[in-house]
Design a protein around this motif. Structure first.
Motif, PDB file in Angstrom:
ATOM      1  N   LYS A 143     -30.077 -35.271   7.366  1.00  0.00           N
ATOM      2  CA  LYS A 143     -29.170 -34.320   6.720  1.00  0.00           C
ATOM      3  C   LYS A 143     -29.579 -32.889   7.040  1.00  0.00           C
ATOM      4  O   LYS A 143     -28.739 -32.049   7.397  1.00  0.00           O
ATOM      5  N   THR A 144     -30.864 -32.595   6.921  1.00  0.00           N
ATOM      6  CA  THR A 144     -31.344 -31.243   7.197  1.00  0.00           C
ATOM      7  C   THR A 144     -31.178 -30.898   8.669  1.00  0.00           C
ATOM      8  O   THR A 144     -30.810 -29.770   9.020  1.00  0.00           O
ATOM      9  N   ASP A 145     -31.424 -31.872   9.530  1.00  0.00           N
ATOM     10  CA  ASP A 145     -31.270 -31.651  10.965  1.00  0.00           C
ATOM     11  C   ASP A 145     -29.820 -31.297  11.303  1.00  0.00           C
ATOM     12  O   ASP A 145     -29.547 -30.376  12.081  1.00  0.00           O
ATOM     13  N   LEU A 146     -28.876 -32.029  10.701  1.00  0.00           N
ATOM     14  CA  LEU A 146     -27.465 -31.743  10.943  1.00  0.00           C
ATOM     15  C   LEU A 146     -27.067 -30.393  10.357  1.00  0.00           C
ATOM     16  O   LEU A 146     -26.266 -29.658  10.952  1.00  0.00           O
ATOM     17  N   MET A 147     -27.621 -30.043   9.190  1.00  0.00           N
ATOM     18  CA  MET A 147     -27.330 -28.739   8.598  1.00  0.00           C
ATOM     19  C   MET A 147     -27.850 -27.610   9.485  1.00  0.00           C
ATOM     20  O   MET A 147     -27.207 -26.567   9.622  1.00  0.00           O
ATOM     21  N   LEU A 148     -29.006 -27.817  10.091  1.00  0.00           N
ATOM     22  CA  LEU A 148     -29.543 -26.823  11.026  1.00  0.00           C
ATOM     23  C   LEU A 148     -28.600 -26.627  12.206  1.00  0.00           C
ATOM     24  O   LEU A 148     -28.300 -25.489  12.600  1.00  0.00           O
ATOM     25  N   ASP A 149     -28.134 -27.739  12.770  1.00  0.00           N
ATOM     26  CA  ASP A 149     -27.206 -27.648  13.896  1.00  0.00           C
ATOM     27  C   ASP A 149     -25.918 -26.936  13.479  1.00  0.00           C
ATOM     28  O   ASP A 149     -25.378 -26.109  14.225  1.00  0.00           O
ATOM     29  N   VAL A 179     -17.852 -16.044   0.423  1.00  0.00           N
ATOM     30  CA  VAL A 179     -18.754 -16.079   1.579  1.00  0.00           C
ATOM     31  C   VAL A 179     -20.199 -16.132   1.108  1.00  0.00           C
ATOM     32  O   VAL A 179     -21.030 -16.851   1.662  1.00  0.00           O
ATOM     33  N   ALA A 180     -20.510 -15.366   0.068  1.00  0.00           N
ATOM     34  CA  ALA A 180     -21.874 -15.358  -0.465  1.00  0.00           C
ATOM     35  C   ALA A 180     -22.281 -16.727  -0.977  1.00  0.00           C
ATOM     36  O   ALA A 180     -23.393 -17.200  -0.733  1.00  0.00           O
ATOM     37  N   VAL A 181     -21.380 -17.372  -1.701  1.00  0.00           N
ATOM     38  CA  VAL A 181     -21.667 -18.709  -2.235  1.00  0.00           C
ATOM     39  C   VAL A 181     -21.888 -19.693  -1.100  1.00  0.00           C
ATOM     40  O   VAL A 181     -22.791 -20.539  -1.141  1.00  0.00           O
ATOM     41  N   LEU A 182     -21.057 -19.608  -0.047  1.00  0.00           N
ATOM     42  CA  LEU A 182     -21.211 -20.502   1.093  1.00  0.00           C
ATOM     43  C   LEU A 182     -22.558 -20.298   1.766  1.00  0.00           C
ATOM     44  O   LEU A 182     -23.263 -21.265   2.098  1.00  0.00           O
ATOM     45  N   ALA A 183     -22.934 -19.032   1.972  1.00  0.00           N
ATOM     46  CA  ALA A 183     -24.210 -18.735   2.617  1.00  0.00           C
ATOM     47  C   ALA A 183     -25.379 -19.239   1.772  1.00  0.00           C
ATOM     48  O   ALA A 183     -26.336 -19.825   2.283  1.00  0.00           O
ATOM     49  N   MET A 184     -25.314 -18.999   0.451  1.00  0.00           N
ATOM     50  CA  MET A 184     -26.379 -19.456  -0.441  1.00  0.00           C
ATOM     51  C   MET A 184     -26.473 -20.973  -0.435  1.00  0.00           C
ATOM     52  O   MET A 184     -27.567 -21.549  -0.368  1.00  0.00           O
ATOM     53  N   SER A 185     -25.346 -21.638  -0.485  1.00  0.00           N
ATOM     54  CA  SER A 185     -25.345 -23.096  -0.517  1.00  0.00           C
ATOM     55  C   SER A 185     -25.975 -23.673   0.738  1.00  0.00           C
ATOM     56  O   SER A 185     -26.722 -24.657   0.679  1.00  0.00           O
ATOM     57  N   MET A 186     -25.679 -23.054   1.867  1.00  0.00           N
ATOM     58  CA  MET A 186     -26.236 -23.541   3.130  1.00  0.00           C
ATOM     59  C   MET A 186     -27.756 -23.407   3.132  1.00  0.00           C
ATOM     60  O   MET A 186     -28.476 -24.327   3.513  1.00  0.00           O
ATOM     61  N   CYS A 187     -28.240 -22.246   2.680  1.00  0.00           N
ATOM     62  CA  CYS A 187     -29.688 -22.038   2.647  1.00  0.00           C
ATOM     63  C   CYS A 187     -30.363 -23.006   1.691  1.00  0.00           C
ATOM     64  O   CYS A 187     -31.415 -23.567   1.996  1.00  0.00           O
ATOM     65  N   LEU A 188     -29.765 -23.207   0.537  1.00  0.00           N
ATOM     66  CA  LEU A 188     -30.368 -24.112  -0.436  1.00  0.00           C
ATOM     67  C   LEU A 188     -30.322 -25.551   0.041  1.00  0.00           C
ATOM     68  O   LEU A 188     -31.238 -26.333  -0.214  1.00  0.00           O
ATOM     69  N   SER A 189     -29.247 -25.914   0.735  1.00  0.00           N
ATOM     70  CA  SER A 189     -29.166 -27.277   1.266  1.00  0.00           C
ATOM     71  C   SER A 189     -30.267 -27.510   2.292  1.00  0.00           C
ATOM     72  O   SER A 189     -30.894 -28.572   2.330  1.00  0.00           O
ATOM     73  N   LEU A 190     -30.503 -26.514   3.111  1.00  0.00           N
ATOM     74  CA  LEU A 190     -31.559 -26.635   4.121  1.00  0.00           C
ATOM     75  C   LEU A 190     -32.935 -26.701   3.474  1.00  0.00           C
ATOM     76  O   LEU A 190     -33.808 -27.454   3.922  1.00  0.00           O
ATOM     77  N   SER A 191     -33.129 -25.887   2.433  1.00  0.00           N
ATOM     78  CA  SER A 191     -34.451 -25.829   1.820  1.00  0.00           C
ATOM     79  C   SER A 191     -34.685 -26.927   0.796  1.00  0.00           C
ATOM     80  O   SER A 191     -35.763 -27.042   0.239  1.00  0.00           O
TER      81      SER A 191
END
Length: 212
Positions: A143-149, A179-191
């Motif tokens: 999941k994290t690998d795909l989120m990175l891609d 946009v802010a929520v999307l960016a935050m969600s992506m970072c939190l999903s990765l972390s």
């Protein structure tokens, strides 16, 4: 032989050669740039070039790596305000001449003067920078690998459009809560932080009916 000057007017040879790489890439395709072009533009000799680099690909990797590292934005945390974090990053990005120059340079990689090799290099350094910044484990799950891609692919897509956006995009266009929520969600999903708790906090008023 006179000793080299070490003042603010004379940049180190490596920095001059990296700057020369970006200047040349802005005017011609990567495969048409030669070592001779680099040393002429940078004002160094070929011995200096080969002292630092084995060839043009190594210089390109070094130049891309340094710009990616310098362009890394401030990362949000689960307890931070996504709007404030996004506002700070976007304001710095669009209003700082240094940040805009870095965007211009990275956009060259994704543009018509770039090459598949340069794009691969940018993608790899982007992934590594995110992994390091978020302190992800050495072995990441699928999941994290795909989120990175997904994240790096999105960045490359934006960079490919940057030349058409740079003179028209306004700060208010990007200071958007969605946009802010999307960016935050992506970072939190990765972390792999408490993403569900984050969503509950952000949309608490909707979930509890406080907006009625």
């Amino acid at each position: 032989m006179p000793r080299p000057r070490h003042d603010s007017e004379i940049l180190p040879a490596k920095e001059r050669m990296e700057n020369a790489f970006w200047e040349l890439l802005s005017t011609r395709e990567y495969h048409k740039i030669t070592v001779t072009d680099i040393v002429h533009e940078a004002g160094v000799n070929r011995n200096s070039f080969y002292y630092h680099y084995s060839g043009l690909p190594e210089l390109a990797d070094s130049a891309i790596m340094h710009v990616v590292q310098e362009a890394s934005p401030k990362l949000p945390t689960p307890d931070s305000d996504p709007d404030a974090t996004w506002r700070e990053n976007i304001t710095n990005l669009l209003q700082s001449p240094e940040h805009r120059e870095r965007l211009d340079r990275l956009a060259l990689i994704a543009g018509p003067h770039g090459s598949p090799e340069l794009v691969d290099s940018l993608r790899d350094f982007g992934r590594l920078t995110i992994i390091h910044s978020l302190q992800l484990p050495e072995r990441i799950d699928l999941k994290t690998d795909l989120m990175l891609d997904f994240t790096v692919g999105g960045m490359l897509a934006v960079l490919s459009r940057w030349p058409e956006l740079r003179d028209t995009v306004e700060l208010d266009d990007l200071l958007n809560e969605d946009v802010a929520v999307l960016a935050m969600s992506m970072c939190l999903s990765l972390s792999r932080k408490d993403l569900l708790g984050y969503w509950h906090r952000i949309f608490r008023s909707d979930l509890t009916g406080d907006d009625k």
